[in-house]
Design an enzyme around this catalytic site. Sequence first.
Site, PDB file in Angstrom:
ATOM      1  N   ARG A 124     -22.777  33.995 -39.133  1.00 45.46           N
ATOM      2  CA  ARG A 124     -22.666  32.601 -38.683  1.00 45.46           C
ATOM      3  C   ARG A 124     -23.931  31.784 -38.994  1.00 45.46           C
ATOM      4  O   ARG A 124     -24.348  30.923 -38.234  1.00 45.46           O
ATOM      5  CB  ARG A 124     -22.337  32.534 -37.193  1.00 45.46           C
ATOM      6  N   LEU A 176     -24.398  29.406 -41.068  1.00 44.26           N
ATOM      7  CA  LEU A 176     -24.174  27.969 -41.171  1.00 44.26           C
ATOM      8  C   LEU A 176     -24.087  27.333 -39.790  1.00 44.26           C
ATOM      9  O   LEU A 176     -24.621  26.242 -39.560  1.00 44.26           O
ATOM     10  CB  LEU A 176     -22.898  27.688 -41.978  1.00 44.26           C
ATOM     11  N   GLY A 194     -11.891  23.080 -17.119  1.00 45.03           N
ATOM     12  CA  GLY A 194     -12.130  24.473 -16.754  1.00 45.03           C
ATOM     13  C   GLY A 194     -13.532  24.971 -16.972  1.00 45.03           C
ATOM     14  O   GLY A 194     -14.149  25.516 -16.068  1.00 45.03           O
ATOM     15  N   CYS A 203      -4.742  20.670 -26.275  1.00 42.26           N
ATOM     16  CA  CYS A 203      -5.801  19.864 -26.885  1.00 42.26           C
ATOM     17  C   CYS A 203      -5.585  19.709 -28.379  1.00 42.26           C
ATOM     18  O   CYS A 203      -5.104  20.617 -29.053  1.00 42.26           O
ATOM     19  CB  CYS A 203      -7.172  20.467 -26.610  1.00 42.26           C
ATOM     20  N   HIS A 259     -15.982  16.737 -27.742  1.00 43.15           N
ATOM     21  CA  HIS A 259     -16.430  17.259 -29.034  1.00 43.15           C
ATOM     22  C   HIS A 259     -17.472  16.362 -29.683  1.00 43.15           C
ATOM     23  O   HIS A 259     -17.904  16.623 -30.805  1.00 43.15           O
ATOM     24  CB  HIS A 259     -15.229  17.454 -29.958  1.00 43.15           C
TER      25      HIS A 259
END
Length: 763
Positions: free
Chosen positions: A16, A18, A441, A652, A703
């Site tokens: 990971r 990036l 949540g 979502c 986001h």
Amino acid sequence: MTTIHNLGFPRIGAKRELKFALESYWKGESSREALKDLGAQLRKRHWDNQAGLDLVPVGDFAFYDQVLDMSFTLGNLPQRVSDFHGDTLDNYFRVARGRSAQGAEDHSACCGGVAAGEMTKWFDTNYHYIVPEFNAGTEFKLDTSRLLEQLAEAKTQGVKVKPVIVGPVTYLALGKAKDDSDKLALLPRLLPVYAQLLDALAAQGVEWVQIDEPLLVTELDAAWQNAFNTAYGQLKNSRVKLLLATYFGQLLENQKLVANLPVAGLHIDAINGRNDVLPLIDLLSSDKVLSLGVINGRNIWKTDLTAVLDWIEPLAKRLGDRLWVAPSCSLLHVPVDLNGEQKLDGEIKSWLAYAQQKLDELRVLGKALREGRDAVKTALAANQAALAARRASPRVNNPAVQAAVAKIDAKLGQRDSVYLQRATKQAALLKLPAYPTTTIGSFPQTAEIRHARSEFKAGRLDNAAYKTAMQAEIERSVREQETLGLDVLVHGEAERNDMVEYFGEQLQGYAFSQFGWVQSYGSRCVKPPILFGDISRPQAMTVEWITYAQSLTTKPMKGMLTGPVTILNWSFVRDDQPRSVSCKQLALAIREEVLDLEKAGVRVIQIDEAALREGLPLRKSQWKEYLDWAVESFRITANGVDDETQIHTHMCYSEFNDIIASIADMDADVITIETSRSDMELLDAFDNFNYPNEIGPGVYDIHSPNIPTQEHIVQLMKKAAERVPAERLWVNPDCGLKTRQWAEVIPALNNMVAAARTLRASA
């Protein structure tokens, strides 16, 4: 000689890299140059990983999203960022996430952030793309810099290049007209820019260009069919050869359309669309290449190489050099390299193939087709042994689980009373105000939480110390919510690494990887658990944490669960039985948890089905079968409770206007949805459908680092009240808050609570 090639490679890096580089840059902890250098290093490594293939993709690497890359290549920038100064990469991040890096905002108009581009699912995957934006006046202007820079890098490395771009018709279909204009009216303006792009690639000596048109596996009306003829009729004079790539489904009635398009080659997904192959061979002209995607690019099970060869060897004799072989789609949707998995169960590991191993399988197939099976007999024998071991393993099948599924009947999914009767009982018990506030949540996964979890998993923190650490974080979340004045609280999910993996770890029939990461969007990666066998729940999974949280407050505490359809769709699912059977097994297991929560006194239970829509077949004619078993699975999970227990569900970043009737059939008391980025557009569904239950339209885009104002939230909720009666509206963020920081969450939720109070005062 059969050509072997790849459609795309995972861009995040085996560890990971990036993700961490992006997040470091966004925080202002590293430079733009360091991020770009890391991108170049990853591209070089990934091209090395694909050595030995006849053609390797270039342009599949993106710092955020390949569709957003295409928007910038085409000069299609939203007006709100079109005049910003500074580096193009920073403008790119403004569209992706509302702002770029701290310290990189060098234009006064942007320092407070801008509205991020809308994000939605890439066809039926869990990958999210940034939706292109159009209006009647949209113009396109070519910017070849990104693609040509990557092309130059690849050539320096000696890569046999095949640039990859999103095709013009799919690009238009993926976008949204912000002014209700006709997207297809933009095609005459768009095609000359594509022609310029292909000419620019030809000028660099490119022979083949992969042009992705997955829209072709969907049902197309006459206008969109004509758009393909128009587009490729105009692009046929390009000096490069076009490999038109389709994937994720079947061509069916589009076979003739595709076969007659004036392109040099066609790629089809032979995992999902195998029945398309023979008809297409008969339809294709004798000079066209047919590329078959025979290795599953979306799941991690080993390919049955002998069975594939049995099928394609006769095709190779028939087609000769015109046959190409590849994975079914880009390998973006699978982890990078299985060799990094040192802790994965050895037996299960022997059944798997990540991206690198899929390319090894591809090389074996290529060598067998060119030199005969004897040249790869050792590899074929090892492959067959692994497949046989999986079929014979007693860990895969559980007769008791299979018997429980066989006993499922309609009563299992029915509540005792209809919604209106339940709502009266729930209101009397919960005593909530108008416009009740809650969250979805999760709360921020702080460095302290991640450290404690890491130490616990490494054995350096014992169970008692880990439990104490998590309880402290739960208490912090509860106290913060009480201070904010939220009405229905959550425990914050400090103990959960992932909303699916957390449950999979406690269910029999699942295995877990260490490095099985795939990109969901931007820097967000997920590590899907591996559903390899029949599913059962040995013990309660969440009850202790939820009841502890409830003991800290007199306010209602939501029990938080992930629903069976989402667990299924966000797992790597076994391929040896129908998905519907695996889903019902999950439903029975989660149902046991719901009932245990209710027994523990939890009267609000949220069962997230974020991935319900992404499991839809791409063709509407096939939706009913999926929705029937998906909705049934949710109802089995949720509907064993008493009337007084309020069931919530959350969805979502899914366009669900066209499945609203099925969502209503789920019969959840409250549904929370994403509406912030779409400016409440998702509520258009309620103009023509009288949704009977309660709704929480998300008003805080979690986001993006931007903090919504109280006024903005009030405005969004007033829009919602135009479609849904105010007495049935909740106020909440659009998703969980685990990826945000407390410094962002507190002011955003404070504004949300203040907005709810304003709405109550004006009611």
